[in-house]
Design an enzyme around this catalytic site. Structure first.
Site, short mmCIF file in Angstrom:
data_model
loop_
_atom_site.label_atom_id
_atom_site.label_comp_id
_atom_site.label_asym_id
_atom_site.label_seq_id
_atom_site.Cartn_x
_atom_site.Cartn_y
_atom_site.Cartn_z
N ASP A 218 7.05 -7.63 2.95
CA ASP A 218 7.81 -8.01 1.75
C ASP A 218 6.86 -8.47 0.65
O ASP A 218 5.78 -9.00 0.92
CB ASP A 218 8.79 -9.13 2.12
CG ASP A 218 9.87 -9.31 1.07
OD1 ASP A 218 10.03 -8.43 0.20
OD2 ASP A 218 10.56 -10.34 1.10
N ASN B 120 18.24 -0.93 1.69
CA ASN B 120 17.35 -0.64 0.55
C ASN B 120 17.85 0.50 -0.35
O ASN B 120 17.37 0.65 -1.48
CB ASN B 120 15.92 -0.33 1.04
CG ASN B 120 15.15 -1.55 1.49
OD1 ASN B 120 14.26 -1.47 2.33
ND2 ASN B 120 15.48 -2.72 0.94
N ARG C 218 7.05 -8.38 -6.31
CA ARG C 218 6.49 -9.58 -6.95
C ARG C 218 5.00 -9.40 -7.23
O ARG C 218 4.48 -9.85 -8.24
CB ARG C 218 6.73 -10.81 -6.05
CG ARG C 218 8.11 -11.40 -6.23
CD ARG C 218 8.44 -12.35 -5.12
NE ARG C 218 8.76 -11.65 -3.89
CZ ARG C 218 8.80 -12.21 -2.69
NH1 ARG C 218 8.52 -13.48 -2.55
NH2 ARG C 218 9.14 -11.50 -1.63
C1 FPP Z 1 9.57 -4.98 0.21
O1 FPP Z 1 9.02 -5.42 -1.00
C2 FPP Z 1 9.02 -3.70 0.55
C3 FPP Z 1 9.74 -2.56 0.70
C4 FPP Z 1 11.19 -2.46 0.58
C5 FPP Z 1 9.06 -1.30 1.02
C6 FPP Z 1 7.98 -1.44 2.05
C7 FPP Z 1 7.25 -0.20 2.08
C8 FPP Z 1 5.92 -0.09 2.06
C9 FPP Z 1 5.00 -1.21 2.08
C10 FPP Z 1 5.33 1.24 2.10
C11 FPP Z 1 5.16 1.66 3.53
C12 FPP Z 1 4.69 3.01 3.53
C13 FPP Z 1 4.86 3.88 4.52
C14 FPP Z 1 4.26 5.21 4.40
C15 FPP Z 1 5.62 3.58 5.75
P1 FPP Z 1 10.03 -5.81 -2.17
O2 FPP Z 1 10.16 -4.63 -3.06
O3 FPP Z 1 11.32 -6.30 -1.58
O4 FPP Z 1 9.24 -6.96 -2.87
P2 FPP Z 1 9.88 -8.20 -3.65
O5 FPP Z 1 10.59 -9.04 -2.62
O6 FPP Z 1 8.68 -8.88 -4.20
O7 FPP Z 1 10.78 -7.65 -4.70
#
Ligand code: FPP
Length: 239
Positions: free
Chosen positions: A19, A67, A23
């Site tokens: 996560d 998501n 941010r």
């Molecule tokens: C959460 O950050 C992250 C995700 C929903 C996507 C996670 C995916 C990756 C790290 C890429 C993985 C890649 C592969 C090829 C499997 P957020 O967007 O919720 O962050 P925030 O809480 O800061 O808004």
């Protein structure tokens, strides 16, 4: 750096809720998709590192059933990254003998991505190294529902006595069937919740949360989590 000769107890199964990409990007006045790009780069790098520490199973939460609610351009950017990084990772993961399995409902993905998912699994099928579960379009409640439906069908069609069902029957009908429950679940980005990740399997998992945002979560941050895990007194409900 942790390695197989480290004195620390290395958990068999680690789950990570990646996560904080959004941010991380916001702090740099960049679009969220750039945060995901750096997050995906980190996915590739940290997976290779963890595979060398002696962890046997690593489950990474890449995309949840919830998501899809994100803006379409963000969902599209994530799908593009999945395609790109899966292709790139095929080589890396071969070098590290990592076996790749996707958990979640893949039927919702476009055919090209599904093909890539199947290809990644097939080429890795005989590998003996760490098992990497990539949770994509994964939701634990859906997973439990899937298991319950299978068991109900077994009762209906094969005369199984409902009273004979055990907790292991549920476990063996989850996507993670045959793998040990996670010993440690790490969440980056500071939130203190499981967000529909491995709910059944995590009954006795140790939870570790760090403020570090996913693109900044590096080898030393993983080591810190393992050091903290080694201080926990796991009682599994006993004394
Ligand atoms: C959460 O950050 C992250 C995700 C929903 C996507 C996670 C995916 C990756 C790290 C890429 C993985 C890649 C592969 C090829 C499997 P957020 O967007 O919720 O962050 P925030 O809480 O800061 O808004």
């Amino acid at each position: 750096m942790l390695d197989k000769n480290s004195k620390l107890y290395i958990p068999e199964h680690v789950g990570i809720i990646m996560d904080g990409n959004g941010r991380w990007a916001k702090k740099r006045a960049l679009p969220r998709s750039v945060g995901h790009k750096f997050g995906a780069q980190n996915f590739r790098k940290i997976t290779r590192y963890i595979s060398k520490t002696g962890v046997k199973v690593l489950t990474l939460y890449a995309f949840s059933t919830e998501n899809w609610k994100r803006p379409l351009d963000e969902v599209n950017a994530l799908m593009k990254l999945f395609r790109q990084y899966l292709v790139d990772s095929l080589t890396d993961f071969r070098e590290d003998d990592i076996k790749v399995v996707f958990i979640g409902d893949r039927s919702a993905f476009d055919p090209k991505l599904r093909e890539l998912i199947e290809e990644s699994e097939q080429v890795a099928n005989d590998r003996k190294g760490m098992l990497l579960n990539i949770a994509m379009n994964y939701g634990s409640r859906d997973e439990i529902l899937m298991a319950v439906k299978k068991l109900c069908k077994n009762v209906r069609d094969n005369g199984v006595d409902p009273d004979s069902l055990t907790v292991d029957d549920i476990s063996s009908n989850l996507y993670t069937a045959g793998t040990p429950d996670p010993d440690l679940i790490i969440r980056t980005g500071g939130e203190l919740r499981l967000s529909n990740f491995l709910l059944y399997q995590s009954a006795y998992s140790e939870f570790y949360s760090t403020e570090t945002l996913w693109p900044d979560f590096h080898e030393e941050d993983f080591d810190k989590a393992i050091i903290e895990f080694n201080k926990r007194n796991r009682r599994f409900g006993g004394v």
